[in-house]
Design an enzyme around this catalytic site. Structure first.
Site, PDB file in Angstrom:
ATOM      1  N   SER A  71       0.834  -1.195   0.000  1.00  0.00           N
ATOM      2  CA  SER A  71       0.000   0.000   0.000  1.00  0.00           C
ATOM      3  C   SER A  71       0.874   1.252   0.000  1.00  0.00           C
ATOM      4  CB  SER A  71      -0.966  -0.032   1.192  1.00  0.00           C
ATOM      5  OG  SER A  71      -2.000   0.900   1.043  1.00  0.00           O
TER       6      SER A  71
ATOM      7  N   ASP B 104      -9.001  -4.723  -6.088  1.00  0.00           N
ATOM      8  CA  ASP B 104      -8.615  -3.844  -4.976  1.00  0.00           C
ATOM      9  C   ASP B 104      -9.697  -2.793  -4.754  1.00  0.00           C
ATOM     10  OD1 ASP B 104      -7.390  -1.977  -3.243  1.00  0.00           O
ATOM     11  OD2 ASP B 104      -5.406  -2.512  -3.977  1.00  0.00           O
TER      12      ASP B 104
ATOM     13  N   HIS C 109      -7.467  -5.557  -1.539  1.00  0.00           N
ATOM     14  CA  HIS C 109      -6.262  -4.846  -1.100  1.00  0.00           C
ATOM     15  C   HIS C 109      -5.320  -5.749  -0.311  1.00  0.00           C
ATOM     16  CE1 HIS C 109      -3.980  -1.217  -0.585  1.00  0.00           C
ATOM     17  NE2 HIS C 109      -4.010  -1.295   0.724  1.00  0.00           N
TER      18      HIS C 109
END
Length: 981
Positions: free
Chosen positions: A789, A863, A897
């Site tokens: 991330s 995601d 994610h």
């Protein structure tokens, strides 16, 4: 919910183990520990806590999709040695498809075309750690006399993620089971009795459950005699509607029975599933009986999609995902989210209450006389998720009779983007924990706009549920910062929190609800200053099932209990203090051992009676761990110092039982103090074994003060939790791991931190690299960097601006072009048009032509994290490839994610291992890594350093061609990650 936030001081990491505690309003006492090698932020913990107990998995029917072929035979997973023909790294899970015969296998011996072999397994030493059986989750009964062991499955197969999924209003919905998709579940429940002496009696399993049932949403009845939970039965998947039923289990005899059974009644778990009203009655959300088939998508749409701002309103919003896109989406959202409420007794009697609606929460009052009912309705938005839709909050009588409307809020499309901005009108409407049926709420005085300077900024109100017409609510307290929560105690005592992100300021007020003039600031500090954290007040359970401030009765009065992390320059040393709320004086009554162990208070165990707690009967539940011992739970009697061990969990990965851990302290070039945690393989000695290939895994954070940025966080004695995609897995491969080196981005005073992002990021990375090289642990050209991330964003920037430091990088689920998040990102609340230079300077996409070191990009195709669209990695890959960079993009089907499907997780680890082997280990002329046996015997013929270079005896020539042919004959999932070279 405030109680939940306060209880987060108890949260810690436990590898593949969870201990859950939750207030009654959120389905009883649960607290949560998550497997993680780094501590999550409080906010992420709150989010996880909320989702962990609202889960519910559906049945196992596979959706038809072209990419899925034959199912994996999971009893034939390969775990043998690595084959040179398979890139010298890992066996394939199942076969390559029929087109890949022996000829192709020979062709691929060099590993150049290995991306065409489908899903892969990482080396055996990594796979065995990830596949280790999960430790059960634990749940305490309301009376603290029993503990549930909630048995959890291993990583779910990708087929579960591949089920049909609808993306509506910011949610992901499983239409077959009418629940949120991708939610956790349990495979079984066992009940253990906590005996008087503190030991656990052998558990008894819940009986009467269907085979292969997926259990979720487990909660205790207020009296602790029953458990409620939902179950999805895979064999009922041929039913025309959801198969989620509500079950009840008798705690005394362990017998379970179905209370609401499909198809007559099926749970609707999109928002609210059920809540206990009293010991024998629940309010349950079910699918309306008159609901027909889902609305069909029209062949020709009713109209074009039109977004209009002809009124010229200023609307700045984050880049939300999974939003409604058209009128058909609106109809689908109505169809799946609409629920009917039922009152259900334990003997199976049901009563329909209220009309069908989209109920987002139904909270009984502590005395069970009223229901606080929240719902959303049209008009919907195509630019915002469901929680900004028009909202109504009603008060119903227990019987379902409408009593009165508390508020009706319009669509909130114009909340300012600035931090601490909020919705106009009443918000945070909840029941007071210290009253049978009194409400409280907050209203902004700045119209919800944090940019407006006004005093007061927020006002807290309270009123009884039966407030009569013409009567005014009472003002509890006025705040100049933004409201952050309240902990109720008595009519004479409550604690109120307020904070302001821009200055990182947080204040704690003592108030008297019955006399608002009696106020006192107890603590006024910076959220960044962990050394000044006094701890969080502990709560006790009341007879109504709520949680209030625990007051300890002493000969000289009453005191609160403060449970703190105990941050010090040497690390966390958790404590329990008695706090005199009148004088501010504290007395330490318990503190963690700091020489070898890390201990912390998890829960009060002496709050069975609804009264203040006598000091001489005070008992607490403590978690205890060390660098080499996983967390175990102990019952402490504070007066006689008697300690009883409750659990005896095995080491989750004994092959790494003796890894070495050290917290490093070093200084950046601008004198900012930095820290990092260095992990070394078992048996490694720098002088004897020499430098190791090293992986640095990090995540930058913003600060307003450089002294606070340099404070020590964490403990050298904490057990190293290794999650399924943790960088610590590479300890089993002979790597040194530098985890969580602080990368502070500091903006003191009026300065904006991100205006010097690249400069400070590079300085922090240089300091970390210099430190591990100074120690002789690492060598130049053998240090890789990676992150997930925002850590992926960091990785790309470091390869662009500090290529001399690293040999390669791994970036997972990142965002690389900040112009695609123009209304702010991370802690940046300026828009692109406010700070265009900062946005451009921070974007590695803009300097893709400067990235010359190998960069592996990994991203989930689904995601849903705000800002990290899959397109970010796709466009960045295109930019890199357009300039001839050495790069590889892996897109994981069905993954979001974070990666959870077993095939996806294993393949991600294989990709990472391949990249590290090829560009980190091989950078000094070798390309082999050690196996687990060699790691556990570092004093053999070769030292660790040479093993990391040669691969020891686990290489292709130790396996026969027949082994490889047998491997290729197994069934395997033909869908695979898209790897682009």
């Amino acid at each position: 919910m405030v109680s939940t936030i306060a209880s987060l001081s108890c949260i810690s990491s436990l590898p593949r183990c969870s201990l859950l505690l939750r207030p009654r309003s959120l389905c009883n006492n649960f607290f949560v520990f998550h497997a993680s090698s780094s501590s999550p932020s409080p906010f992420s913990a709150v989010s996880t806590l909320g989702r962990s107990l609202s889960f519910g998995f559906g049945c196992q029917r596979l959706r038809s999709f072209g990419a899925i072929g034959r199912r994996l035979d999971r009893n034939r997973m390969t775990g043998g040695g690595r084959f040179h023909a398979l890139a010298c790294l890992a066996p394939v899970e199942g076969s390559a498809d029929a087109a890949l015969g022996a000829e192709n296998s020979t062709k691929m011996a060099g590993g150049e075309d290995d991306e065409f072999l489908g899903y892969r397994l990482p080396p055996k030493e990594i796979k065995e750690i990830v596949d280790a059986p999960p430790i059960p989750a634990l749940s305490l009964s309301p009376k603290r006399d029993k503990i549930l062991f909630l048995h959890r499955p291993s990583l779910p197969p990708l087929s579960e993620l591949a089920r049909q999924e609808l993306k509506l209003a910011g949610l992901r919905i499983d239409p077959e089971c009418n629940t949120l998709s991708r939610m956790s579940s349990y495979t079984g429940i066992s009940i253990h009795t906590l005996l008087e002496e503190g030991t656990l009696r052998e558990g008894k399993s819940i009986m009467g459950l269907p085979d292969d049932a997926k259990i979720s949403s487990v909660s205790w009845s207020p009296d602790g005699r029953y458990l409620a939970f939902s179950i999805c039965e895979p064999e009922k998947c041929d039913l025309p509607r959801s198969t989620l039923g509500l079950w009840i289990a008798d705690v005394e005899n362990g017998q379970a029975r179905e209370l609401l059974a499909p198809p007559k009644f099926s749970l609707n778990k999109i928002f609210n599933s059920y809540s206990w009203i009293d010991d024998s009655t629940l309010v349950v959300s079910v699918i309306p009986s008159a609901r027909g088939l889902p609305p069909k998508k029209p062949v020709i749409p009713f109209s074009p999609k039109i977004l209009s701002n002809e009124h010229q309103q200023v609307q700045q919003n984050a880049t939300y995902q999974d939003l409604l896109k058209n009128m058909h989406d609106e109809d689908l959202f109505d169809y799946y989210a609409t629920a009917q409420l039922l009152l259900v007794t334990l003997d199976g009697e049901t009563k329909v209450i209220g009309p069908p609606a989209i109920y987002t929460s139904v909270d009984p009052s502590p005395d069970g006389r009223f229901l606080l009912v929240s719902s959303i309705h049209r008009p919907y938005s195509y630019i915002l998720p469901w929680n900004r839709f028009p909202k109504k909050v009603h008060l119903w009588k227990r019987t379902g009779e409408f009593y009165k409307e508390l508020c009706s809020l319009p669509l909130a499309e114009n909340i300012p983007i600035a931090f601490n901005s909020c919705r106009k009108g009443p918000r945070s409407i909840n029941w007071r924990a210290d009253k049978p049926s009194s409400l409280y709420w907050v209203e902004a005085q700045d119209e919800g706009d944090a940019r407006v300077n006004v005093s007061p900024r927020d006002i807290i109100y309270t009123a009884p549920a039966e407030l009569q017409a013409g009567e005014e609510p009472n003002v509890v307290h006025k705040l100049d910062l933004r409201y952050g929560g309240v902990l109720w105690g008595t009519e004479a005592l409550a604690l109120v929190y307020e904070s302001w992100y821009k200055t990182r300021r947080i204040r704690t007020w003592r108030i008297s609800p019955e006399n608002p003039e009696e106020v006192q600031i107890l603590f006024d500090r910076s959220t960044e200053d962990v050394y000044s954290d006094p701890g969080s007040p502990m709560l006790r359970r009341t007879s109504l099932g709520t949680y209030v401030l625990a007051q300890i009765k002493l000969s000289n009065g009453k005191k609160l209990l403060l449970n703190g992390k105990g941050a010090t320059p040497e690390g966390y040393v958790p404590f329990l203090d008695l706090f005199d709320i009148n004088t501010g004086e504290t007395e330490r009554i318990w503190q963690s051992d700091k020489e070898k162990y890390y201990e912390k208070v998890v829960s009060l165990m002496s709050d069975q009676e609804d009264d203040d707690l006598p000091y001489d009967k005070l008992k607490i539940l403590v978690s205890k761990e060390s660098q080499i011992e996983p967390p175990q739970y102990f019952l402490w009697s504070l007066i006689d110092k008697r300690v009883t061990k409750i659990t005896d969990f095995p080491h989750p990965y004994p092959q790494l039982a003796h890894i070495q851990k050290e917290i490093l302290r070093y200084t950046r070039s601008d004198e900012v103090q930095l820290t990092a945690t260095l992990y070394l393989p078992p048996g490694y000695e720098p002088k004897r074994d020499g430098p190791l290939p090293t992986l640095i895994w990090a995540y930058p954070r913003e600060f307003k003060n450089k002294d606070n940025a340099g404070q020590m966080r964490g403990s050298p004695n904490q057990f190293p939790g290794i999650g399924s995609t943790s960088p610590l897995l590479w300890l089993a491969r002979g790597f040194a791991i530098l985890e969580g080196p602080t990368m502070p981005i500091i903006g003191e005073g009026e300065a904006e931190a991100n205006d010097r992002y690249v400069e400070q990021l590079v300085a922090s990375a240089e300091a970390a690299v210099n430190e591990i090289m100074r120690r002789g642990v690492s060598r130049e050209n053998q240090i890789a960097v990676g992150g997930h991330s925002y850590g992926a964003f960091m990785t790309a920037n470091l390869l662009a601006h500090a290529p001399h430091l690293f040999c390669c990088g791994i970036a997972r689920a990142g965002a690389y072009n900040r112009t695609l998040t123009p209304f702010g990102f991370q802690s940046e609340d300026r828009t692109f048009w406010d700070a265009p230079k900062t946005y451009m300077d921070m974007s590695p996409f803009v300097v893709a032509n400067k990235i010359k070191k190998p960069l592996l990009l990994i991203h989930g195709e689904e995601d849903n994290n705000s800002g990290t669209f899959t397109m970010q990695s796709e466009r960045f890959y295109d930019a890199l490839k357009g300039h001839g960079a050495l790069t590889r993009l892996v897109l994981l089907p069905y993954e979001s994610h974070g990666y959870v499907g077993r095939e996806s997780v294993m393949h991600t680890l294989w990709e990472m291992d391949r990249w590290l082997k090829k560009f980190c280990v091989s950078s000094v002329g070798n390309n082999k890594l050690p196996n687990a046996e060699e790691m556990s015997n570092p004093n053999g013929q070769q030292d660790l350093s040479s093993l990391a270079m040669t691969g020891g005896k686990d290489s292709f020539h130790d396996s026969t061609l027949e082994d490889y042919k047998e491997l290729c004959q197994e069934d395997f999932l033909s869908t695979c990650p898209r790897s682009l070279l």
